[in-house]
Design a protein around this motif. Sequence first.
Motif, PDB file in Angstrom:
ATOM      1  N   GLU A   1      -6.722  11.593  -0.896  1.00  0.00           N
ATOM      2  CA  GLU A   1      -6.343  12.672  -1.841  1.00  0.00           C
ATOM      3  C   GLU A   1      -6.967  14.033  -1.510  1.00  0.00           C
ATOM      4  O   GLU A   1      -6.436  15.022  -1.578  1.00  0.00           O
ATOM      5  CB  GLU A   1      -6.853  12.105  -3.240  1.00  0.00           C
ATOM      6  CG  GLU A   1      -6.555  13.309  -4.435  1.00  0.00           C
ATOM      7  CD  GLU A   1      -6.838  12.664  -5.671  1.00  0.00           C
ATOM      8  OE1 GLU A   1      -6.750  13.577  -6.608  1.00  0.00           O
ATOM      9  OE2 GLU A   1      -7.288  11.541  -5.734  1.00  0.00           O
TER      10      GLU A   1
ATOM     11  N   THR B   1       2.094   1.780  -3.356  1.00  0.00           N
ATOM     12  CA  THR B   1       1.014   2.380  -4.392  1.00  0.00           C
ATOM     13  C   THR B   1       0.822   4.110  -3.988  1.00  0.00           C
ATOM     14  O   THR B   1       0.628   4.710  -4.869  1.00  0.00           O
ATOM     15  CB  THR B   1      -0.107   1.723  -3.995  1.00  0.00           C
ATOM     16  OG1 THR B   1      -0.163   0.393  -4.070  1.00  0.00           O
ATOM     17  CG2 THR B   1      -1.449   2.202  -4.985  1.00  0.00           C
ATOM     18  N   GLN B   2       0.753   4.358  -2.740  1.00  0.00           N
ATOM     19  CA  GLN B   2       0.516   5.721  -2.301  1.00  0.00           C
ATOM     20  C   GLN B   2       1.664   6.752  -2.864  1.00  0.00           C
ATOM     21  O   GLN B   2       1.830   7.955  -3.377  1.00  0.00           O
ATOM     22  CB  GLN B   2       0.417   5.857  -0.878  1.00  0.00           C
ATOM     23  CG  GLN B   2      -0.602   5.455  -0.248  1.00  0.00           C
ATOM     24  CD  GLN B   2      -0.747   5.129   1.089  1.00  0.00           C
ATOM     25  OE1 GLN B   2       0.418   4.945   1.756  1.00  0.00           O
ATOM     26  NE2 GLN B   2      -1.783   5.295   1.708  1.00  0.00           N
TER      27      GLN B   2
ATOM     28  N   MET C   1      -1.091   9.188   5.121  1.00  0.00           N
ATOM     29  CA  MET C   1      -1.754   9.225   3.964  1.00  0.00           C
ATOM     30  C   MET C   1      -3.022   8.708   3.804  1.00  0.00           C
ATOM     31  O   MET C   1      -4.040   9.301   3.010  1.00  0.00           O
ATOM     32  CB  MET C   1      -0.841   8.729   2.872  1.00  0.00           C
ATOM     33  CG  MET C   1       0.644   9.414   2.496  1.00  0.00           C
ATOM     34  SD  MET C   1       0.188  10.827   1.478  1.00  0.00           S
ATOM     35  CE  MET C   1      -0.123  10.150  -0.361  1.00  0.00           C
ATOM     36  N   THR C   2      -3.181   7.481   4.466  1.00  0.00           N
ATOM     37  CA  THR C   2      -4.467   7.037   4.259  1.00  0.00           C
ATOM     38  C   THR C   2      -5.535   7.683   5.282  1.00  0.00           C
ATOM     39  O   THR C   2      -6.751   8.078   4.722  1.00  0.00           O
ATOM     40  CB  THR C   2      -4.605   5.518   4.991  1.00  0.00           C
ATOM     41  OG1 THR C   2      -3.375   4.881   4.437  1.00  0.00           O
ATOM     42  CG2 THR C   2      -5.771   4.835   4.995  1.00  0.00           C
TER      43      THR C   2
ATOM     44  N   ARG D   1       1.604   7.206  -6.598  1.00  0.00           N
ATOM     45  CA  ARG D   1       0.704   7.904  -7.046  1.00  0.00           C
ATOM     46  C   ARG D   1       1.304   9.314  -6.623  1.00  0.00           C
ATOM     47  O   ARG D   1       1.025  10.368  -7.264  1.00  0.00           O
ATOM     48  CB  ARG D   1      -0.479   7.705  -6.531  1.00  0.00           C
ATOM     49  CG  ARG D   1      -1.168   6.423  -7.031  1.00  0.00           C
ATOM     50  CD  ARG D   1      -2.568   6.208  -6.483  1.00  0.00           C
ATOM     51  NE  ARG D   1      -3.582   7.499  -7.005  1.00  0.00           N
ATOM     52  CZ  ARG D   1      -4.752   7.524  -6.557  1.00  0.00           C
ATOM     53  NH1 ARG D   1      -5.232   6.457  -5.866  1.00  0.00           N
ATOM     54  NH2 ARG D   1      -5.536   8.413  -7.044  1.00  0.00           N
TER      55      ARG D   1
ATOM     56  N   GLU E   1       0.782  -1.189   0.083  1.00  0.00           N
ATOM     57  CA  GLU E   1       0.023   0.003   0.006  1.00  0.00           C
ATOM     58  C   GLU E   1       1.089   1.330   0.016  1.00  0.00           C
ATOM     59  O   GLU E   1       0.527   2.228  -0.607  1.00  0.00           O
ATOM     60  CB  GLU E   1      -0.920  -0.092   1.307  1.00  0.00           C
ATOM     61  CG  GLU E   1      -1.982  -1.308   1.340  1.00  0.00           C
ATOM     62  CD  GLU E   1      -3.076  -1.074   0.423  1.00  0.00           C
ATOM     63  OE1 GLU E   1      -3.034  -0.183  -0.465  1.00  0.00           O
ATOM     64  OE2 GLU E   1      -3.530  -2.199   0.152  1.00  0.00           O
TER      65      GLU E   1
ATOM     66  N   SER F   1       2.286   5.893   5.595  1.00  0.00           N
ATOM     67  CA  SER F   1       1.167   5.301   4.990  1.00  0.00           C
ATOM     68  C   SER F   1      -0.043   5.634   5.646  1.00  0.00           C
ATOM     69  O   SER F   1      -1.204   5.843   5.129  1.00  0.00           O
ATOM     70  CB  SER F   1       1.627   3.879   4.779  1.00  0.00           C
ATOM     71  OG  SER F   1       0.474   3.386   3.863  1.00  0.00           O
TER      72      SER F   1
END
Length: 452
Positions: free
Chosen positions: A349, A119-120, A344-345, A123, A116, A341
């Motif tokens: 966005e 992925t973050q 960010m979660t 992006r 994860e 992470s």
Amino acid sequence: MRYLPLTQPDREAMLSVIGADSIDALFVDVPEAARLDGPVHDLPNHASELSVERHMTALARRNTVAGEVPFFLGCGAYRHHVPASVDHLIQRGEFLTAYTPYQPEIAQGTLQMLFEFQTQVARLLGTDVANASMYDGSTACWEAIGMARRITRRGKAILSSGLHPHYVSVAKTMAKYTGDVLDTTSPTLVADMDLDALIAKIDDDTSCVVVQYPDILGRIADLTPLADACHAKKALLIAVVTEPVALGAILSPGEMDADIVVGEGQSLGVGLQFGGPYVGLFGCKDKYVRQMPGRLCGETVDADGRRGFVLTLSTREQHIRREKATSNICTNSGLCALAFSIHMTLLGEAGLRALATVNHAGAVAAAERLAQVPGVELVNDVFFNEFTLKLSQEARPVVRTLADRGILAGVSLGRLYPDQDGLANGLVVAVTETTTAEDVEALAAALEEVLA
């Protein structure tokens, strides 16, 4: 009683095998002035645990706590609000005590977290792929230069004048052992990054151009022309991001065709922590993934079709590749990557964009207020949350004077570039969501008094 498992013959045998005359020969790369020739004389030989604890507590009280005073320090390490849930979650036993997930059967949680995280990061940086983190931004920067050498089979790297000098220093240290030639210069107190000068330097021997975004002075530029110039000469563009929150507001380097994007992830989830541990970010285009250092976690299915996670790519010397490894980075900042992470979660966005908007608006208001102070000139008016001021006198003593008054005014360029007279009056100021209007007013009032 000291426990010394090796005898003198044992030590002599080991030195003989590696070709060293003495143990001191192992430390020749450490400057002589930094080496001890005996015990530290002003320390007691022994002390009780209680007395040591009291002494260390007294020393800690001499520090200025970032959260208790107006705080404007930045230059690669930023004070942001970290939600309490981040610290709560990373201290869960399955994360806090977890080690490298060599055996996927018993490390699914750690592997999924790293998947994860990748992925973050991909992006965020605008790249096709990202690895499972590096030690910090500076070592990630060097690893990117080494990766460019492997891809292009060239040994000349052009480093932008706006690249953090500590990152440059790490690169120079490593280049001594690889033979890479580093073309470096110091910045000047002007409003814009000089991309034309970088483009003019690119030749057939260039492996890469390394540019910081935003740079050490807080300046921002469109990197697309630089990427095009690099690719025309079959060189790579490496972008360095030390403030990842900025990517919630500005175009990512990957979207401007940077080949490798690296950076420091400390801003998200990780506190200042006296300079570390931090977490390095590393992403690149998919076609270069096999030259990427570190390791990559992947998603798959098991024999029963159930979703699972594995180490997909791990080209480290600690595994079978040994001297053919792409990197000597033997692990990753796993707990810091988890903190990144989680933060960010929690943001998502929309939250990251909102956080970036607050940072930028606060910085703009601060820059406008400080530019009104007599003896203060705003160098760059295009920035994210960090900008450079030119003072009417040398910045270092001003910073020290304000620190004595309980205001951490920013980072003086004279501290980062002690040998560059033209930068002595430069002061880099960072503003985040933790900075209040009262903090800005306190700084402005103190500058008015000190610069009068």
